[in-house]
Design a protein around this motif. Structure first.
Motif, PDB file in Angstrom:
ATOM      1  N   SER A 198      42.443   6.708  -7.629  1.00 28.74           N
ATOM      2  CA  SER A 198      41.550   6.669  -6.466  1.00 28.74           C
ATOM      3  C   SER A 198      40.095   6.852  -6.896  1.00 28.74           C
ATOM      4  CB  SER A 198      41.923   7.790  -5.494  1.00 28.74           C
ATOM      5  OG  SER A 198      41.646   9.047  -6.096  1.00 28.74           O
ATOM      6  N   HIS A 208      41.407  12.275   1.632  1.00 21.94           N
ATOM      7  CA  HIS A 208      40.480  11.445   0.854  1.00 21.94           C
ATOM      8  C   HIS A 208      39.229  11.128   1.665  1.00 21.94           C
ATOM      9  CE1 HIS A 208      41.809  10.062  -3.147  1.00 21.94           C
ATOM     10  NE2 HIS A 208      43.000  10.445  -2.745  1.00 21.94           N
ATOM     11  N   HIS A 266      49.558  17.104  -5.827  1.00 23.29           N
ATOM     12  CA  HIS A 266      48.328  16.318  -5.705  1.00 23.29           C
ATOM     13  C   HIS A 266      47.549  16.730  -4.443  1.00 23.29           C
ATOM     14  CE1 HIS A 266      45.529  13.130  -6.443  1.00 23.29           C
ATOM     15  NE2 HIS A 266      45.733  12.605  -5.242  1.00 23.29           N
ATOM     16  N   TRP A 291      45.712  19.581  -5.428  1.00 17.58           N
ATOM     17  CA  TRP A 291      44.553  19.121  -6.211  1.00 17.58           C
ATOM     18  C   TRP A 291      43.384  18.794  -5.281  1.00 17.58           C
ATOM     19  CZ3 TRP A 291      42.032  14.243  -6.443  1.00 17.58           C
ATOM     20  CH2 TRP A 291      41.171  14.052  -7.538  1.00 17.58           C
ATOM     21  N   HIS A 292      43.694  18.087  -4.195  1.00 23.59           N
ATOM     22  CA  HIS A 292      42.630  17.763  -3.240  1.00 23.59           C
ATOM     23  C   HIS A 292      42.023  19.030  -2.648  1.00 23.59           C
ATOM     24  CE1 HIS A 292      42.293  13.399  -2.873  1.00 23.59           C
ATOM     25  NE2 HIS A 292      43.558  13.362  -3.236  1.00 23.59           N
ATOM     26  N   HIS A 309      47.306  12.935   2.907  1.00 19.50           N
ATOM     27  CA  HIS A 309      46.484  12.725   1.725  1.00 19.50           C
ATOM     28  C   HIS A 309      45.396  11.688   1.984  1.00 19.50           C
ATOM     29  CE1 HIS A 309      46.273  10.058  -1.912  1.00 19.50           C
ATOM     30  NE2 HIS A 309      45.852  11.155  -2.457  1.00 19.50           N
TER      31      HIS A 309
HETATM   32 FE   LIG Z   1      44.450  11.520  -3.961  1.00 21.67          FE
END
Ligand SMILES: [Fe+2]
Length: 472
Positions: free
Chosen positions: A393, A207, A238, A241-242, A203
């Motif tokens: 974030s 990012h 999540h 989601w990214h 993750h």
């Molecule tokens: Fe994140």
């Protein structure tokens, strides 16, 4: 009870050596976001119900769920622990943990964080304190704190420690949030090389790819590692989601809707706060791209209605509100606003943030859905430079900046819209949505040549997925 030492040299007040060893296993599972974490703790509490750190972990995990009901449960556990700690003659580190839990239960997140940092001065290998302070620094919205907290302990961990990779990834994430993308990716990749199931580190690298506009690479990165990270707890949603953020920038909206339906909301009834955050944020982003999302808000509003009394994290409550107001849940919206207003008067870490920033965003969301775009823009713009304090974030918080821009565009204040999109593309030049909005703003002012150039840049990002527009 007696003092027993785990393989890392941490002392535990417990009834058996096995309890200390099991707690160490619990930390391994927690750091790896493994779904069996709760079961390990349950078994430990069954075999050693008086072990102070097991009780404390139960309170911590209840707080980490982030709902009002779990939070209430944590208060009871904290009180039980406070009464229990002298009886069993808990050691100084355990007493500090009990204090941190108590402070957290009282809404004093900053004080709890300070206590975990205090623990780490003497016990830098306390995995619980490392992970929890990482979490709360993250929700302070200050990447430098997230980065430096890990930087302070990293050299104290043996590089061959089984959990050393998790620390590398946490450091990578802190670096990313502090804007140090090259170093961030270096550490995140080192962590993933050690352990491909390390979802937090995967993750962290995602990012970096998001912030540097490497959308196609980001999709590949997440997809190729999917067999490994898909076995972790709900945090896996999540990562999806990214993946969706990358698809959105490439204009691949069908892929986003499929992932949304098949993954993002597949366990939406869970009490885990991040699930709704992922979903609300995605739906709002899709709508800003002009995508028909059907009646998907309705379900989210229904789930969010169960959280109108939550007062854990401002960032999270705003996402519940996004769903309530977008799903047309008037009663839930009003109750949530009442909670937020009361919360803003509380002398707590997050209460102050609601007062300073959160209420403005909340009111901005309400204005937006009422089509009162000037008010929506004004409310959010007033706090745009202090918004970091709501935590989450940079990529997550960006949705509120986007809503402000969308409000400006919809308000008819073309000069303001052009100004805001101009500053947007200057620091977010890897976003097709931003270039497209900029193009529209320019067009409304008759600046056709510039508008065409901006649209061309949006097209490059969507079509190629690799930018080269500037030096991002
Ligand atoms: Fe994140």
């Amino acid at each position: 009870m007696t003092q027993y030492t785990d393989p890392d040299g941490m002392e535990f007040t417990a009834n058996t050596q096995e309890s200390a060893d099991t707690f160490s296993t619990l930390i391994d599972a927690y750091m790896g976001f493994r779904p069996e974490t709760g079961e390990i703790l349950k078994a430990l509490l069954k075999s050693d119900p008086e072990m102070p750190m097991a009780l404390c972990a139960k309170g911590y995990f209840a707080k980490l769920i982030g709902s009002a009901s779990h939070s209430q449960r944590a208060v009871g556990i904290s009180e039980e622990l406070a009464n229990h700690i002298d009886v069993v003659d808990a050691n100084p580190r355990e007493r500090l943990h009990a204090q941190a839990l108590s402070q957290w239960c009282q809404g004093q997140l900053d004080t709890a964080t300070d206590i975990w940092e205090q623990i780490l001065l003497s016990w830098p290998m306390d995995g619980m304190a490392v992970r929890l302070s990482h979490f709360t620094h993250f929700y302070s919205g200050d990447g430098r704190r997230t980065r430096d907290s890990i930087a302070r302990v990293l050299p104290q961990w043996p590089t061959d420690h089984r959990n050393y990779g998790f620390l590398l990834g946490m450091y990578g994430f802190g670096l990313e949030e502090a804007g140090e993308y090259v170093q961030a990716e270096h550490y995140a990749r080192m962590a993933v090389d050690r352990n491909q199931k390390d979802s937090w580190s995967i993750h962290a690298a995602a990012h970096v790819m998001e912030m540097t506009g490497r959308h196609a690479e980001g999709i590949r990165w997440i997809a190729e590692l999917q067999p490994h990270w898909s076995t972790v707890n709900n945090f896996r949603f999540h990562l999806y989601w990214h993946q969706c953020l990358f698809h959105i920038e490439r204009g691949e909206f069908d892929a986003v809707l499929s992932i949304y339906d098949e993954q993002i909301v597949s366990d939406i009834e869970s009490e885990f706060y991040l699930d709704i955050c992922n979903a609300s944020s995605l739906l709002w982003r899709l709508e800003m791209c002009g995508i028909d999302i059907g009646d998907r808000w309705r379900k989210l509003a229904c789930v969010s209605n169960g959280h109108v009394n939550d007062t854990e994290l401002v960032f999270v409550s705003l996402h519940y509100l996004m769903a309530l107001v977008s799903g047309g849940h008037e009663e839930g919206t009003q109750r949530m606003m009442k909670t937020l207003r009361q919360w803003s008067t509380a002398d707590s870490t997050q209460g102050k943030i609601i007062a300073q920033v959160g209420l403005n965003i909340a009111e901005g969301l309400l204005h937006f859905r009422r089509k009162e775009y000037v008010q929506a823009m004004d409310k959010i713009q007033a706090v745009r430079y202090s918004m970091d304090s709501i935590g989450g974030s940079k990529a997550q918080r960006d949705v509120f900046q986007m809503i402000m821009l969308d409000a400006a565009q919809s308000s008819g204040d073309v000069m303001k819209a052009r100004a805001l999109f101009t500053d947007r593309v200057s620091h977010k030049d890897t976003s097709s949505w931003s270039w497209q909005g900029y193009s529209q703003a320019l067009l409304s002012l008759g600046q056709e040549a510039l508008a065409n150039e901006a649209a061309r840049k949006a097209g490059i990002i969507r079509g190629v997925g690799k930018v080269g527009i500037s030096n991002a």
